[in-house]
Design an enzyme around this catalytic site. Structure first.
Site, PDB file in Angstrom:
ATOM      1  CD  GLU A  25      52.530 -26.891-111.067  1.00 12.50           C
ATOM      2  OE1 GLU A  25      51.260 -27.040-110.589  1.00 12.50           O
ATOM      3  OE2 GLU A  25      53.161 -25.763-110.532  1.00 12.50           O
ATOM      4  CE  LYS A  34      53.100 -15.714-108.339  1.00 16.69           C
ATOM      5  NZ  LYS A  34      52.951 -17.243-108.669  1.00 16.69           N
TER       6      LYS A  34
END
Ligand code: PSU
Ligand code: MN
Length: 330
Positions: A49, A184
């Site tokens: 990405e 995260k």
């Protein structure tokens, strides 16, 4: 002898068919020559990405990391295909100059999730694609393996804000395997896993029973599927494709222990950054980039160093998985 050469011919035809099918799409996608060649021959390719370059890391570490990640993919036998939209054209496989352009544009490039693709193309814009948009384009050209650092998820308080990354719904609708280091803890990890279950996404953890938490190896959340080798991953990905489930597979690789940031340091930085985001009303697609940058500042760069190390590790594992998948299909 005759049967093995005819099965090789069938496999070559299948590769060619996958490649030609992907070329029938109406929107012009620019596929780099080496990526196109590898796909038509059934050789391993790893999609990457670009929001991580423009919005996920500061310059010049973003450019250095992007180049090193591509080199690691090559060293491990696969062709890298970084995905972005440049001057309105979706590109799969970028030149060094194109990587440099994205890295220096930074947040001037538009953060492009699935919902933004049509707009960026129509306005001839420069879009750095998130996991959702990159998966969509990878699938369009027939790349089954995609590597990133971390995916988006359900944000903390997502049950009130409904801020749930389109990465999760993309995993529910696009058959691409995403190799990442988990999610995260700026996000709500248990709810992210619940949401993936609702979307019907197989979540596998690599060499562990637990879903990793990006900067640290453990999140306290167990997964239902464990994989221990690139070949295990390849068999899982192939079964998912052959069953026509239509969903992606998430393969979570824990950060190597020597690079993990102390959970305590990260957690207090995250709490402070979340508080600041709320106080300054930073919401929507601005929240993730804000939190990433702020956590990095608050940890004195420790989180960035961990981030770079885990992305490189994911690239290594992803290239091995893509290679094992190509071998399985021979
Ligand atoms: N998490 C990271 N680094 C990143 C991102 C997420 O550790 O760069 C980026 C990825 O491109 C991901 C996107 O797809 O943020 C998710 O953004 P949002 O939460 O707005 O959906
Ligand atoms: Mn969001």
């Amino acid at each position: 002898m005759a049967s093995s050469s005819s099965s090789a011919a069938v496999s070559r035809l299948n590769n060619l068919r996958r490649h030609l099918d992907s070329n029938l799409n109406a929107i012009k996608v620019k596929i780099a020559a080496e990526v196109s060649e590898a796909l038509s021959l059934g050789r391993p390719v790893v999609a990457l990405e670009s929001t991580i370059i423009s919005h996920g890391m500061p310059y010049p570490q973003n450019l250095e990391t992007a180049k090193q990640v591509e080199a690691i993919v090559r060293e491990n036998g696969a062709i890298p295909a970084t995905i972005a939209i440049l001057d309105g054209t979706p590109c799969v496989g970028l030149s060094v100059e194109e990587l440099e352009r994205l890295a220096t544009l930074g947040t001037k490039a538009q953060k492009t999730a699935r919902r933004d693709i049509a707009h960026v193309v129509a306005s001839s814009g420069n879009g750095a694609t998130t996991v959702s948009a990159s998966m969509f384009l990878a699938s369009m050209v027939g790349i089954p393996v995609f590597v990133t650092g971390g995916i988006g998820g359900v944000h903390r308080h997502g049950e009130q804000t409904m801020d749930i990354s389109s990465d999760l719904t993309e995993l529910g609708r696009t058959p691409v395997a995403v190799i990442c280091a988990g999610v995260k803890s700026i996000l709500d990890i248990p709810r992210t896993l619940e949401y993936l279950e609702t979307q019907g996404v197989c979540v596998a953890a690599y060499k562990t029973n637990e879903f990793p938490a990006f900067f640290t190896e453990s999140s306290g959340c167990k997964v239902s599927c464990r994989v221990d080798t690139p070949e295990d991953c390849a068999r899982l990905i192939e079964a998912n494709i052959k069953l026509n489930l239509g969903t992606g597979v998430l393969i979570a690789v824990p950060i190597p222990r020597e690079h993990s940031t102390s959970g305590h340091i990260i957690e207090s930085a995250i709490q402070k950054a979340l508080k600041e985001a709320r106080e300054n009303n930073i919401i929507g697609n601005a929240e993730t980039p804000f939190l990433l940058a702020r956590v990095n500042e608050l940890t004195g760069g420790a989180s960035l160093a961990s981030n770079i190390a885990l992305v490189k590790n994911n690239a290594l594992v992803g290239a091995k998985i893509a290679t094992a998948l190509a071998q399985l299909r021979e």
